[in-house]
Write an enzyme that holds these catalytic residues in place. Structure first.
Site, PDB file in Angstrom:
ATOM      1  N   GLY A  46       0.871  -1.125   0.117  1.00 20.34           N
ATOM      2  CA  GLY A  46       0.043   0.079  -0.152  1.00 20.34           C
ATOM      3  C   GLY A  46       0.876   1.292  -0.148  1.00 20.34           C
ATOM      4  CD  GLN A  51       3.118   5.878   3.333  1.00 20.18           C
ATOM      5  OE1 GLN A  51       2.116   5.195   2.493  1.00 20.18           O
ATOM      6  NE2 GLN A  51       3.963   5.088   4.033  1.00 20.18           N
ATOM      7  CB  CYS A  91       4.408   1.903   8.336  1.00 20.92           C
ATOM      8  SG  CYS A  91       4.246   3.454   7.484  1.00 20.92           S
ATOM      9  CG  LEU A  92       6.318   0.755   2.329  1.00 20.74           C
ATOM     10  CD1 LEU A  92       5.926   1.336   0.974  1.00 20.74           C
ATOM     11  CD2 LEU A  92       7.586  -0.128   2.295  1.00 20.74           C
ATOM     12  CG  HIS A 133      -1.170   1.284   7.303  1.00 19.88           C
ATOM     13  ND1 HIS A 133      -0.435   0.790   8.257  1.00 19.88           N
ATOM     14  CD2 HIS A 133      -0.559   2.205   6.577  1.00 19.88           C
ATOM     15  CE1 HIS A 133       0.797   1.292   8.205  1.00 19.88           C
ATOM     16  NE2 HIS A 133       0.767   2.292   7.150  1.00 19.88           N
ATOM     17  CD  GLU A 134      -1.364   2.428   2.772  1.00 16.10           C
ATOM     18  OE1 GLU A 134      -0.843   3.532   2.858  1.00 16.10           O
ATOM     19  OE2 GLU A 134      -0.711   1.525   3.046  1.00 16.10           O
ATOM     20  CG  HIS A 137      -0.086   6.765   5.799  1.00 14.93           C
ATOM     21  ND1 HIS A 137       0.834   7.323   6.616  1.00 14.93           N
ATOM     22  CD2 HIS A 137       0.186   5.525   5.367  1.00 14.93           C
ATOM     23  CE1 HIS A 137       1.793   6.118   6.838  1.00 14.93           C
ATOM     24  NE2 HIS A 137       1.484   5.035   6.134  1.00 14.93           N
TER      25      HIS A 137
HETATM   26  O1  K1U Z   1       1.824   2.426   4.203  1.00 11.80           O
HETATM   27  C1  K1U Z   1       2.562   1.787   3.924  1.00 11.80           C
HETATM   28  O2  K1U Z   1       3.613   2.165   4.445  1.00 11.80           O
HETATM   29  C2  K1U Z   1       2.585   0.534   3.103  1.00 11.80           C
HETATM   30  C3  K1U Z   1       2.402  -0.581   3.925  1.00 11.80           C
HETATM   31  C4  K1U Z   1       0.871  -1.048   4.039  1.00 11.80           C
HETATM   32  C5  K1U Z   1       0.633  -1.828   5.164  1.00 11.80           C
HETATM   33  C6  K1U Z   1       1.446  -3.269   5.348  1.00 11.80           C
HETATM   34  C7  K1U Z   1       0.961  -4.025   6.352  1.00 11.80           C
HETATM   35  C8  K1U Z   1      -0.329  -3.905   7.306  1.00 11.80           C
HETATM   36  C9  K1U Z   1      -0.950  -2.597   6.769  1.00 11.80           C
HETATM   37  C10 K1U Z   1      -0.538  -1.814   5.798  1.00 11.80           C
HETATM   38  C11 K1U Z   1       3.439  -1.558   3.589  1.00 11.80           C
HETATM   39  O3  K1U Z   1       3.276  -2.282   2.657  1.00 11.80           O
HETATM   40  S1  K1U Z   1       4.726  -2.266   4.566  1.00 11.80           S
HETATM   41  C12 K1U Z   1       5.272  -3.655   3.635  1.00 11.80           C
HETATM   42  C13 K1U Z   1       4.855  -5.008   3.760  1.00 11.80           C
HETATM   43  O4  K1U Z   1       3.853  -5.143   4.541  1.00 11.80           O
HETATM   44  C14 K1U Z   1       5.006  -5.989   2.704  1.00 11.80           C
HETATM   45  C15 K1U Z   1       6.043  -5.815   1.789  1.00 11.80           C
HETATM   46  C16 K1U Z   1       6.164  -6.881   0.725  1.00 11.80           C
HETATM   47  C17 K1U Z   1       5.355  -8.153   0.913  1.00 11.80           C
HETATM   48  C18 K1U Z   1       4.506  -8.228   1.830  1.00 11.80           C
HETATM   49  C19 K1U Z   1       4.124  -6.964   2.813  1.00 11.80           C
HETATM   50 ZN    ZN Z   2       2.272   3.317   6.325  1.00 11.80          ZN
END
Ligand code: K1U
Ligand code: ZN
Length: 167
Positions: A46, A51, A91-92, A133-134, A137
């Site tokens: 996401g 972000q 979260c990235l 979650h998004e 943000h």
């Molecule tokens: O919003 C963001 O920072 C993105 C975030 C979204 C998210 C992940 C998990 C739960 C709720 C919201 C991410 O993508 S973190 C990376 C991640 O979860 C992932 C990366 C690669 C493969 C699988 C998962």
């Molecule tokens: Zn996030």
């Protein structure tokens, strides 16, 4: 397309409340394309415009393993939220930190697509968690704000140290 820079917590810009999108033009479609490239490259499931320091109400999500189910939600609104689920989130904007957050298990969302057409979406499980979650943000909220003040302090200290070392 371009890979955009992702803001890292505790950057104050992550607490900006995003403005509704009113213009469904080529610039919005370009931003969505750049955000998709950035999200897949990270890799993430996401990404919210906040972000990448663009404070407009647009989010992307793709929870498929094959990266072929991209959802772009403009001006998303949660119409209904049901049940409860506690899941580990990442979260990235908070690299290397994962923790459990309680959210609704199922949601119904109304949003617009890149042409401005309204649609509704039912989501559950990981997609529901990701969309919530998004949307947080877009409202200027980072998932660590659900954690205890002690954990938030530790995370802030750890990330500031990482950022100093990367300079
Ligand atoms: O919003 C963001 O920072 C993105 C975030 C979204 C998210 C992940 C998990 C739960 C709720 C919201 C991410 O993508 S973190 C990376 C991640 O979860 C992932 C990366 C690669 C493969 C699988 C998962
Ligand atoms: Zn996030």
């Amino acid at each position: 397309m371009a890979i955009l820079k992702i803001l890292h917590y505790p950057d104050k810009r992550l607490h900006t409340v995003a403005a509704p999108v009113t213009l469904f033009d080529e610039a919005l479609r370009q931003l969505a394309a750049d955000m998709a490239e950035t999200m897949y490259a990270a890799p993430g499931i996401g990404l919210a415009a906040t972000q990448v320091d663009r404070h407009v109400r647009m989010l992307l999500a793709d929870v498929s393993e094959t990266h072929d189910d991209l959802k772009v939600l403009v001006n998303p609104v949660i119409l209904r939220a049901e049940g409860e689920a506690v899941r580990e989130e990442g979260c990235l904007s908070v690299p290397g930190i994962y923790d459990k957050v309680r959210r609704a298990e199922r949601i119904r969302v109304r949003a617009q697509d890149l042409s401005g057409a309204e649609f509704e979406l039912e989501a559950e499980g990981l997609l529901a968690v990701c969309i919530q979650h998004e949307i947080d943000h877009l409202d200027g909220k980072v998932f660590v704000e659900y954690l205890s003040p002690l954990k938030q302090g530790r995370i802030r200290t750890k990330l500031k140290k990482q950022q100093r070392e990367a300079m």
